[in-house]
Design a protein around this motif. Structure first.
Motif, PDB file in Angstrom:
ATOM      1  N   ARG A  83       0.849  -1.177   0.000  1.00 34.82           N
ATOM      2  CA  ARG A  83       0.000   0.000   0.000  1.00 34.82           C
ATOM      3  C   ARG A  83       0.894   1.240   0.000  1.00 34.82           C
ATOM      4  NH1 ARG A  83      -4.627  -0.689   4.403  1.00 34.82           N
ATOM      5  NH2 ARG A  83      -5.723   0.741   2.992  1.00 34.82           N
ATOM      6  N   VAL A  84       0.309   2.359  -0.409  1.00 32.10           N
ATOM      7  CA  VAL A  84       1.108   3.566  -0.631  1.00 32.10           C
ATOM      8  C   VAL A  84       0.487   4.754   0.102  1.00 32.10           C
ATOM      9  CG1 VAL A  84       1.985   5.177  -2.360  1.00 32.10           C
ATOM     10  CG2 VAL A  84       1.866   2.728  -2.887  1.00 32.10           C
ATOM     11  N   ALA A  85       1.334   5.497   0.808  1.00 36.07           N
ATOM     12  CA  ALA A  85       0.914   6.730   1.478  1.00 36.07           C
ATOM     13  C   ALA A  85       1.669   7.905   0.868  1.00 36.07           C
ATOM     14  CB  ALA A  85       1.193   6.654   2.981  1.00 36.07           C
ATOM     15  N   ALA A  86       1.020   9.057   0.821  1.00 38.53           N
ATOM     16  CA  ALA A  86       1.628  10.258   0.259  1.00 38.53           C
ATOM     17  C   ALA A  86       1.393  11.440   1.182  1.00 38.53           C
ATOM     18  CB  ALA A  86       1.045  10.556  -1.119  1.00 38.53           C
ATOM     19  N   ILE A  87       2.427  12.230   1.378  1.00 36.90           N
ATOM     20  CA  ILE A  87       2.274  13.480   2.118  1.00 36.90           C
ATOM     21  C   ILE A  87       2.004  14.595   1.111  1.00 36.90           C
ATOM     22  CG2 ILE A  87       3.409  15.208   3.552  1.00 36.90           C
ATOM     23  CD1 ILE A  87       4.850  13.100   4.997  1.00 36.90           C
ATOM     24  N   GLY A  88       0.800  15.114   1.135  1.00 40.36           N
ATOM     25  CA  GLY A  88       0.478  16.276   0.324  1.00 40.36           C
ATOM     26  C   GLY A  88      -0.188  15.945  -1.002  1.00 40.36           C
ATOM     27  N   ALA A  89      -0.987  16.888  -1.453  1.00 45.09           N
ATOM     28  CA  ALA A  89      -1.730  16.724  -2.700  1.00 45.09           C
ATOM     29  C   ALA A  89      -0.801  16.630  -3.898  1.00 45.09           C
ATOM     30  CB  ALA A  89      -2.703  17.889  -2.881  1.00 45.09           C
ATOM     31  N   ALA A  90       0.278  17.396  -3.897  1.00 44.03           N
ATOM     32  CA  ALA A  90       1.209  17.372  -5.034  1.00 44.03           C
ATOM     33  C   ALA A  90       1.894  16.014  -5.136  1.00 44.03           C
ATOM     34  CB  ALA A  90       2.243  18.480  -4.881  1.00 44.03           C
ATOM     35  N   THR A  91       2.265  15.434  -3.996  1.00 43.01           N
ATOM     36  CA  THR A  91       2.892  14.111  -3.994  1.00 43.01           C
ATOM     37  C   THR A  91       1.903  13.065  -4.490  1.00 43.01           C
ATOM     38  OG1 THR A  91       4.240  14.787  -2.105  1.00 43.01           O
ATOM     39  CG2 THR A  91       4.129  12.437  -2.569  1.00 43.01           C
ATOM     40  N   SER A  92       0.665  13.162  -4.039  1.00 42.49           N
ATOM     41  CA  SER A  92      -0.377  12.245  -4.493  1.00 42.49           C
ATOM     42  C   SER A  92      -0.594  12.352  -6.000  1.00 42.49           C
ATOM     43  CB  SER A  92      -1.685  12.544  -3.750  1.00 42.49           C
ATOM     44  OG  SER A  92      -2.721  11.696  -4.182  1.00 42.49           O
ATOM     45  N   ALA A  93      -0.586  13.579  -6.521  1.00 41.24           N
ATOM     46  CA  ALA A  93      -0.767  13.793  -7.959  1.00 41.24           C
ATOM     47  C   ALA A  93       0.407  13.217  -8.747  1.00 41.24           C
ATOM     48  CB  ALA A  93      -0.920  15.281  -8.251  1.00 41.24           C
ATOM     49  N   ALA A  94       1.618  13.352  -8.191  1.00 38.56           N
ATOM     50  CA  ALA A  94       2.806  12.800  -8.859  1.00 38.56           C
ATOM     51  C   ALA A  94       2.707  11.281  -8.952  1.00 38.56           C
ATOM     52  CB  ALA A  94       4.065  13.207  -8.106  1.00 38.56           C
ATOM     53  N   LEU A  95       2.165  10.651  -7.914  1.00 40.32           N
ATOM     54  CA  LEU A  95       1.968   9.203  -7.946  1.00 40.32           C
ATOM     55  C   LEU A  95       0.953   8.811  -9.013  1.00 40.32           C
ATOM     56  CD1 LEU A  95       1.923   8.426  -4.122  1.00 40.32           C
ATOM     57  CD2 LEU A  95       3.538   7.469  -5.779  1.00 40.32           C
ATOM     58  N   ARG A  96      -0.119   9.574  -9.124  1.00 40.19           N
ATOM     59  CA  ARG A  96      -1.148   9.268 -10.126  1.00 40.19           C
ATOM     60  C   ARG A  96      -0.574   9.315 -11.543  1.00 40.19           C
ATOM     61  NH1 ARG A  96      -4.463  12.355  -6.717  1.00 40.19           N
ATOM     62  NH2 ARG A  96      -4.367  14.168  -8.094  1.00 40.19           N
ATOM     63  N   ALA A  97       0.415  10.187 -11.748  1.00 42.26           N
ATOM     64  CA  ALA A  97       1.051  10.272 -13.062  1.00 42.26           C
ATOM     65  C   ALA A  97       1.762   8.970 -13.429  1.00 42.26           C
ATOM     66  CB  ALA A  97       2.038  11.439 -13.088  1.00 42.26           C
TER      67      ALA A  97
END
Length: 245
Positions: A83-97
């Protein structure tokens, strides 16, 4: 004054310029490969199936991790059931890419918040991979270890000082600059180091992207005038706009 790394400065500059600001870009940090030449990160990628969670704390961490994943001839399937955790919306968006939707994005973009949100989700004796900046704080891994997890911290990149620019000190001293923006603790530390002292910064407004960066400024006896309520570039821009109105 925009102090972000050169490759990242444009987003902040564009948003502030659109509001009527005259921006001076003076990158005081540069993103570089870690000192070990990615040895620790590559080793962790070779054993990805051993981890129950991966935690990403920045866009840079995401980009460097996936660059090394692809260099190893692998793709997102190598993450398996982790499973994956992200700090911040920008980090989450980078993962979606990269085709990854974060399982956890804490509402507060701080390491302490991630630890609190993640703790009840961890299986017993969880093993966690944390690819991040070489010089990052130890709050997150130490907190998770205190709760029984094994946390492998690997350097995905390093933040290093950019070339010194003596003209910036002169422009600060002359009153040409009204506000300095700091988007990380590294930008604070490296600008002060470049200037040699805090005197040139005592006559300008200081805007910080969040409380961690603000605390770093205070450690140099610089009291921020603005601390973004949302710890993102958009949040910083909104806080600056509100302050100036």
């Amino acid at each position: 004054l925009v102090t972000r790394a050169r490759v990242q400065a444009s987003a902040l500059t564009e948003k502030l310029t659109a509001l009527g600001a005259a921006c001076i870009e003076a990158p005081v940090i540069r993103i570089a490969p870690p000192a070990d030449g990615y040895a620790a990160l590559d080793g962790a990628i070779a054993e990805l199936n051993a981890y129950q969670w991966l935690i990403f704390t920045s866009v840079n961490g995401v980009e460097h991790f996936f660059a090394r994943l692809h260099a190893a001839g692998k793709d997102t399937r190598a993450l398996g059931y982790a499973r994956v955790a992200a700090i911040g919306a920008a980090t989450s968006a980078a993962l979606r890419a990269f085709g990854i939707r974060a399982d956890l994005v804490p509402p507060e973009f701080r390491a302490e918040a991630v630890a609190e949100e993640l703790r009840p989700l961890l299986p017993p004796r969880a093993r966690i991979l944390l690819p991040r900046a070489q010089e990052a704080r130890d709050v997150l891994p130490d907190t998770l270890r205190a709760h029984g997890a094994t946390v492998d911290v690997v350097a995905a990149y390093e933040t290093v000082p950019e070339i010194e620019d003596a003209a910036i000190a002169q422009r600060l001293a002359s009153g040409e600059i009204d506000m300095v923006t700091f988007t990380s603790s590294s930008t604070v530390k490296n600008l002060v180091k470049m200037l040699g002292n805090i005197t040139p910064l005592q006559q300008v407004k200081i805007a910080c992207i969040g409380p961690v960066t603000a605390d770093t400024a205070r450690s140099f006896a610089l009291e921020p005038d603005i601390v973004a309520k949302e710890y993102t570039i958009d949040g910083l821009v909104r806080s600056i706009k509100e302050y100036m109105q």
